[in-house]
Design a protein around this motif. Structure first.
Motif, PDB file in Angstrom:
ATOM      1  N   ASN A 157       0.823  -1.209   0.000  1.00 47.77           N
ATOM      2  CA  ASN A 157       0.000   0.000   0.000  1.00 47.77           C
ATOM      3  C   ASN A 157       0.859   1.262   0.000  1.00 47.77           C
ATOM      4  O   ASN A 157       0.586   2.204  -0.728  1.00 47.77           O
ATOM      5  N   SER A 187       2.348   1.504  -3.474  1.00 45.25           N
ATOM      6  CA  SER A 187       1.347   1.868  -4.493  1.00 45.25           C
ATOM      7  C   SER A 187       0.895   3.316  -4.284  1.00 45.25           C
ATOM      8  O   SER A 187       0.670   4.047  -5.251  1.00 45.25           O
ATOM      9  N   GLY A 232      -6.544   2.015   2.702  1.00 43.43           N
ATOM     10  CA  GLY A 232      -5.205   1.414   2.763  1.00 43.43           C
ATOM     11  C   GLY A 232      -4.431   1.765   4.025  1.00 43.43           C
ATOM     12  O   GLY A 232      -4.038   0.878   4.790  1.00 43.43           O
TER      13      GLY A 232
HETATM   14 MG    MG Z   1      -3.419   3.453  -0.772  1.00 41.07          MG
END
Ligand code: MG
Ligand code: ATP
Length: 399
Positions: free
Chosen positions: A298, A301, A362
């Motif tokens: 996460n 990304s 996230g």
């Molecule tokens: Mg995220």
């Protein structure tokens, strides 16, 4: 008709208070029946005794305080005043009395006469009254404490009710967020699937294999996006239900990071560079590999998503004798200062994300996973220089 002397005698003998006559030296010259009753003496036992046999004065009135053997001064000092003293009975017991000594001139002789009133009943009543007042005070005190406790409990209940209300509000807010986010985030992969499916139909008739494959990949990617979003919802629910317990295992952190970066590179364009560096001679760590993978995926990304087309992303790991440190720096769009305090809240997305896709779940999950492994998460960010996340885990996070 009674003569004066007999009348006087009768009055003295029948008085309800004790009467005593003393001379200037404090020697008792006359006592009445009531005085004898009060003190438990026969009158003959008292005549010619010192008045102190019967009475004990408070220090400031006592004869010792005044010039020795100068009874006059002492008597003059208490004469005319109403004062209290302690009566001493023949058996040695004491009782409170009130008396007033008066100077009387009788046949050229100066005598002092006093009426002595037994104060026992009044004192007892005063004591009882005092006791009653004290009791009352202590009852009031106890009741006040009970009342204060009650108020404190009420306050706690009120706070609890407010907390519940606040939680209810949060849940409602989360529900609203969820509906708006889900409709937004689900719509784009679903319409992408729909579009690709219709195009496949068209290309199928033309037997354009290449285009068909491309749209099949697009469908697969959209399905993955949907699966990821659903996976996040599920994770939040599982964490909240206490169902996620880290499963610790030893693995090589460097190999783990290199493999992960290779996977993540597929999300970058050619001008977005991912670098990795490890510090320290040790590379083996003891953590839950799949929870850590979620966290780093996460963070990486995010770094890719929230960076411009040309960017530099650096992953650094460090193992020393105290902790594992994992750091991810990017020079992307950064997080506006006003949004930073909300960063780990579920569904929160900063103002500058515009049309970059994301659910805002996230980091909320990352923070919870890090905590489950006894770690901490920190970040620094500015819109001019980018974002820097740091995860720290104690070396023996299992314990
Ligand atoms: Mg995220
Ligand atoms: P998801 O990860 O669930 O797909 P998301 O990326 O929007 O969605 P988070 O990872 O929780 O959600 O991030 C929350 C928000 O924090 C983001 O929407 C973005 O505004 C901000 N953010 C996170 N990382 C960065 C970063 N590296 N640079 C700039 N902003 C960031």
């Amino acid at each position: 008709m009674m003569n004066n002397e007999a009348l006087l005698h009768a009055i003295i003998e029948n008085a309800i208070d004790g009467i005593i006559n003393i001379d200037q030296k404090g020697i008792i010259k006359l006592v009445n029946t009531r005085l004898c009753e009060l003190f438990g003496y026969q009158s003959r036992e008292l005549i010619n005794e010192q008045v102190e046999t019967l009475l004990h004065f408070k220090d400031e009135l006592s004869r010792q305080k005044h010039v020795k053997n100068n009874a006059d001064t002492w008597i003059i000092n208490i004469t005319g005043k109403e004062c209290e003293a302690t009566g001493i009975k023949k058996d040695g017991s004491t009782f409170p009395v009130k008396l007033a000594l008066r100077k009387v001139l009788c046949n050229d002789e100066v005598v002092f006469t006093a009426v002595i009133h037994d104060l026992s009943v009044e004192k007892k009543m005063a004591e009882q009254l005092m006791e009653y007042t004290n009791n009352l005070e202590s009852v009031v005190h106890d009741r006040t404490i009970e009342l204060q406790k009650l108020i404190a409990q009420l306050k706690i209940s009120q706070n609890e009710a407010e907390d519940l209300l606040e939680k209810e509000k949060e849940i409602n807010q989360a529900r609203t967020y969820f509906v708006s986010m889900a409709s937004h985030e689900f719509r784009s992969p679903l319409s992408c699937i729909q579009l690709s499916a219709s195009l496949i139909e068209r290309y199928f008739n033309r037997l354009d294999k290449e285009k068909i494959m491309m749209h099949l990949h697009k469908i697969k990617a959209s399905v993955k996006d949907l699966t990821d979003i659903l996976g996040d919802f599920l994770s939040v629910e599982q964490i909240e239900a206490g169902k996620i317990i880290p499963i610790y295992g030893e693995f090589d952190l460097v190999i783990f990071c290199e493999e992960l970066l290779n996977e993540m590179r597929q999300l970058t364009n050619k001008n977005q560079k991912l670098f990795y560096n490890h510090a320290g001679i040790h590379t083996i760590c003891l953590l839950d590999q799949s929870l850590l993978k979620y966290c780093l995926s996460n963070l990486i990304s995010n770094a890719i998503k929230y960076s411009r087309d040309i960017c530099l992303i650096e992953l650094e790991t460090k193992i020393d004798d105290k902790e594992y440190e994992i750091r991810l720096k990017d020079n992307g769009i950064g997080i506006p200062l006003k949004d930073q305090e909300h960063l780990f809240e579920a569904f929160f997305r900063a103002d500058n994300t515009q049309d970059i896709p994301g659910t805002g779940l996230g980091l909320n999950i990352v923070q919870r996973y890090v905590k489950l492994m006894n770690g901490t998460i920190q970040f620094k960010s500015s819109e001019s220089s980018g974002t820097d996340f740091k995860l720290i885990f104690p070396l023996f996070s299992v314990i």
